[in-house]
Design a protein around this motif. Sequence first.
Motif, mmCIF file in Angstrom:
data_model
loop_
_atom_site.group_PDB
_atom_site.id
_atom_site.type_symbol
_atom_site.label_atom_id
_atom_site.label_comp_id
_atom_site.label_asym_id
_atom_site.label_seq_id
_atom_site.Cartn_x
_atom_site.Cartn_y
_atom_site.Cartn_z
ATOM 1 N N THR A 280 0.573 -1.456 0.045
ATOM 2 C CA THR A 280 0.246 -0.356 0.066
ATOM 3 C C THR A 280 0.728 1.189 -0.131
ATOM 4 O OG1 THR A 280 -0.216 -0.025 2.050
ATOM 5 C CG2 THR A 280 -1.392 -1.222 1.435
ATOM 6 N N ARG A 281 2.348 1.031 0.376
ATOM 7 C CA ARG A 281 3.284 2.493 0.243
ATOM 8 C C ARG A 281 3.227 2.770 -1.250
ATOM 9 N NH1 ARG A 281 7.687 1.330 4.941
ATOM 10 N NH2 ARG A 281 6.263 1.145 6.946
ATOM 11 N N TRP A 282 3.273 4.532 -1.241
ATOM 12 C CA TRP A 282 3.771 4.724 -2.203
ATOM 13 C C TRP A 282 4.921 4.151 -3.403
ATOM 14 C CZ3 TRP A 282 7.492 7.389 -4.471
ATOM 15 C CH2 TRP A 282 7.160 8.939 -5.838
ATOM 16 N N LEU A 283 6.064 4.027 -2.112
ATOM 17 C CA LEU A 283 6.956 3.942 -2.888
ATOM 18 C C LEU A 283 7.220 2.606 -3.613
ATOM 19 C CD1 LEU A 283 9.892 4.372 -3.682
ATOM 20 C CD2 LEU A 283 10.858 3.600 -1.408
ATOM 21 N N THR A 284 6.614 1.878 -2.986
ATOM 22 C CA THR A 284 6.385 0.302 -3.190
ATOM 23 C C THR A 284 5.035 0.148 -4.575
ATOM 24 O OG1 THR A 284 6.537 -0.574 -0.304
ATOM 25 C CG2 THR A 284 5.271 -1.945 -2.396
ATOM 26 N N GLN A 285 4.339 0.568 -4.589
ATOM 27 C CA GLN A 285 3.575 0.777 -5.976
ATOM 28 C C GLN A 285 4.687 1.504 -6.889
ATOM 29 O OE1 GLN A 285 0.268 2.847 -4.625
ATOM 30 N NE2 GLN A 285 -0.477 1.116 -3.717
ATOM 31 N N ARG A 286 5.585 2.493 -6.860
ATOM 32 C CA ARG A 286 5.958 2.893 -8.154
ATOM 33 C C ARG A 286 7.365 1.653 -8.571
ATOM 34 N NH1 ARG A 286 2.790 5.651 -6.609
ATOM 35 N NH2 ARG A 286 1.883 4.003 -8.842
ATOM 36 N N LEU A 287 7.492 1.257 -7.672
ATOM 37 C CA LEU A 287 8.847 0.269 -7.930
ATOM 38 C C LEU A 287 8.055 -1.224 -8.336
ATOM 39 C CD1 LEU A 287 11.284 0.599 -4.398
ATOM 40 C CD2 LEU A 287 11.525 1.199 -7.196
ATOM 41 N N VAL A 288 6.910 -1.648 -8.072
ATOM 42 C CA VAL A 288 6.223 -2.315 -8.244
ATOM 43 C C VAL A 288 5.727 -1.701 -10.388
ATOM 44 C CG1 VAL A 288 4.366 -4.166 -8.804
ATOM 45 C CG2 VAL A 288 5.843 -4.102 -6.427
ATOM 46 N N GLN A 289 5.548 -1.200 -10.384
ATOM 47 C CA GLN A 289 4.879 -0.148 -11.748
ATOM 48 C C GLN A 289 6.574 -0.397 -12.183
ATOM 49 O OE1 GLN A 289 4.238 3.699 -11.663
ATOM 50 N NE2 GLN A 289 2.856 3.366 -13.939
ATOM 51 N N LEU A 290 7.810 -0.198 -12.193
ATOM 52 C CA LEU A 290 9.025 0.048 -12.778
ATOM 53 C C LEU A 290 9.081 -0.863 -13.146
ATOM 54 C CD1 LEU A 290 10.849 1.466 -13.893
ATOM 55 C CD2 LEU A 290 12.036 1.959 -12.533
ATOM 56 N N GLY A 291 8.442 -2.282 -12.510
ATOM 57 C CA GLY A 291 8.995 -3.741 -12.559
ATOM 58 C C GLY A 291 7.972 -4.276 -13.678
ATOM 59 N N ASP A 292 7.187 -3.841 -13.522
ATOM 60 C CA ASP A 292 6.000 -3.901 -14.631
ATOM 61 C C ASP A 292 6.176 -3.972 -15.603
ATOM 62 O OD1 ASP A 292 4.367 -5.376 -13.166
ATOM 63 O OD2 ASP A 292 3.265 -3.495 -12.761
ATOM 64 N N ALA A 293 6.779 -2.374 -16.452
ATOM 65 C CA ALA A 293 8.056 -1.669 -17.600
ATOM 66 C C ALA A 293 9.460 -1.859 -17.416
ATOM 67 C CB ALA A 293 7.490 -0.325 -17.358
ATOM 68 N N SER A 294 9.677 -3.115 -16.556
ATOM 69 C CA SER A 294 11.234 -3.559 -17.449
ATOM 70 C C SER A 294 10.655 -4.131 -18.562
ATOM 71 C CB SER A 294 11.155 -4.336 -16.050
ATOM 72 O OG SER A 294 10.592 -6.285 -16.343
ATOM 73 N N TYR A 295 10.566 -4.930 -19.054
ATOM 74 C CA TYR A 295 10.781 -5.503 -20.185
ATOM 75 C C TYR A 295 11.013 -3.767 -21.514
ATOM 76 C CZ TYR A 295 10.028 -7.518 -24.704
ATOM 77 O OH TYR A 295 10.409 -8.561 -26.108
ATOM 78 N N SER A 296 10.281 -3.117 -21.387
ATOM 79 C CA SER A 296 10.222 -1.608 -22.443
ATOM 80 C C SER A 296 11.529 -0.989 -21.932
ATOM 81 C CB SER A 296 8.653 -0.779 -21.978
ATOM 82 O OG SER A 296 8.089 -1.760 -23.012
ATOM 83 N N LEU A 297 11.478 -0.909 -20.895
ATOM 84 C CA LEU A 297 13.140 -0.112 -20.192
ATOM 85 C C LEU A 297 14.450 -1.233 -20.916
ATOM 86 C CD1 LEU A 297 14.557 1.647 -18.333
ATOM 87 C CD2 LEU A 297 13.750 0.082 -16.488
ATOM 88 N N TYR A 298 13.824 -2.345 -20.953
ATOM 89 C CA TYR A 298 15.154 -3.310 -21.539
ATOM 90 C C TYR A 298 15.923 -2.430 -22.496
ATOM 91 C CZ TYR A 298 17.973 -7.511 -22.205
ATOM 92 O OH TYR A 298 18.891 -8.234 -22.685
ATOM 93 N N LEU A 299 14.424 -3.320 -23.826
ATOM 94 C CA LEU A 299 14.580 -2.806 -24.889
ATOM 95 C C LEU A 299 14.725 -1.896 -25.218
ATOM 96 C CD1 LEU A 299 11.671 -5.470 -26.059
ATOM 97 C CD2 LEU A 299 14.223 -5.467 -25.894
ATOM 98 N N PHE A 300 14.392 -0.634 -24.486
ATOM 99 C CA PHE A 300 14.696 0.959 -25.082
ATOM 100 C C PHE A 300 15.512 1.636 -24.465
ATOM 101 C CE2 PHE A 300 9.798 -0.662 -27.097
ATOM 102 C CZ PHE A 300 10.371 -0.384 -28.043
ATOM 103 N N HIS A 301 15.633 1.386 -23.586
ATOM 104 C CA HIS A 301 16.489 1.885 -22.547
ATOM 105 C C HIS A 301 17.354 2.948 -23.186
ATOM 106 C CE1 HIS A 301 19.084 -1.257 -21.876
ATOM 107 N NE2 HIS A 301 20.007 -0.039 -21.899
ATOM 108 N N PHE A 302 18.241 2.728 -24.318
ATOM 109 C CA PHE A 302 19.423 2.620 -24.741
ATOM 110 C C PHE A 302 19.455 4.083 -26.605
ATOM 111 C CE2 PHE A 302 23.492 3.088 -27.622
ATOM 112 C CZ PHE A 302 24.479 2.641 -25.886
ATOM 113 N N PHE A 303 17.767 3.817 -26.454
ATOM 114 C CA PHE A 303 17.701 5.051 -27.383
ATOM 115 C C PHE A 303 17.656 6.121 -26.177
ATOM 116 C CE2 PHE A 303 15.374 1.151 -29.561
ATOM 117 C CZ PHE A 303 17.001 1.455 -30.839
#
Length: 413
Positions: A280-303
């Motif tokens: 329920t904590r804000w930081l936890t939810q944001r980190l989970v959200q980033l984990g959900d987007a980690s595949y896109s982050l992995y593919l597009f981060h170098f751009f």
Amino acid sequence: MNRLAAIQILRAVAALLVVVSHAILRQAEWAPTDPLTSQIAIHIGLLGVWIFFIISGFIMSYTYYDNFAVPGAAGQFIASRIIRIVPIYWLATALEVVLRLHHGAGLDVHKLICSLFFIPVAVEPGPMAAMRPTLGVGWTLNYEMMFYAAFASVLLLSRRKGLTVLIALMAGVVLTGTVFKPIADTRAPTSLITFYSDPIILLFGVGVLLGAAARWLKSAHAVRSNAFLLIALAMFLVVDVMLFAAFVGTHPVDVEWIATFWVISAICVVLCVTVRIDETRWLTQRLVQLGDASYSLYLFHFFAIIAAEKLWWWFFGKSESWMFVLLSAVVAILATIAIHNFVEQPIGRQLRRFSALFNKCRFVRTETVRIPMSGMPGDVTVTWNGVASPLEPSRSEVSSGAPFRADMVHRRR
């Protein structure tokens, strides 16, 4: 409580390790950088990949634990993986091709076709040789797809037989590969045989065993502490980097040290399984959200790093600073969360709807978990919607004059 939320946080951490690694190594191409810093950056990126591979094996066995020998489970598994992996990877590859052509770079059509279908292309052996697809980060997906094919095959068997065959198969492939490339030779593979028999595939097996154990011990008591999880993860990652800096410091790394770092990576995954967190904590939810987007982050981060580089040069010139790494991470996170929400997820939803037209019966049982929604807990049925790759780091070379492995960083030419 969803005990996999901590795994999502670890995916976010692994993805950020890759981003930091590539940002440091990209900066090393145009600003003076200490060689040890560059070598540590390479290791940080690899650490993110190792964690991703273990998570991938963990999630597959954890999610499909009750679906061995279930009619249709293997086909549903393959369809879900294709929908999850292929479209966004092809989109990232298309962006890479467009940018290369825009800058007048050549394009190897044979390599591009192989890249799109996850087929590694052999290269001539050499100190800087590396089997990389058109989109550099895609090298890890070649391993992922191989693992998915093997896992789908063993889903046809009973759970005990399937897991036994899978682990024995991976171990046997690695042992067979030692005939062509000694296990002590930790340089990048240059042929199909040495690529698919690389010991790195054993990390999937480690994850599979951890996932099966987690399901078997699911009712076991777990420690509930946000602080403990974050502190323990940070300690293990710092110890990992300190060991590398103090005792290794060169590439290729001795196989004994690689095994040590793999153990540390596995411990990080175990911690995320055994520790419950307050979702329920804000930081936890944001980190989970980033984990959900980690595949896109992995593919597009170098751009995103390239875009951050242009901004940095505009305001500060080619001056070295850790702030460039921070800027790159922020730009990558913001860009890839947008890609995840407005591109990756809509494409996935449409393809799943299309797939449902040909598959009216759902063979794979999902697990009901309690996930807080807008701060309020509610029962929802979820299936794992992640992929561990990656992450890659895309690996390529560091143009700082040091003989680093060419496969560690994806560099745009």
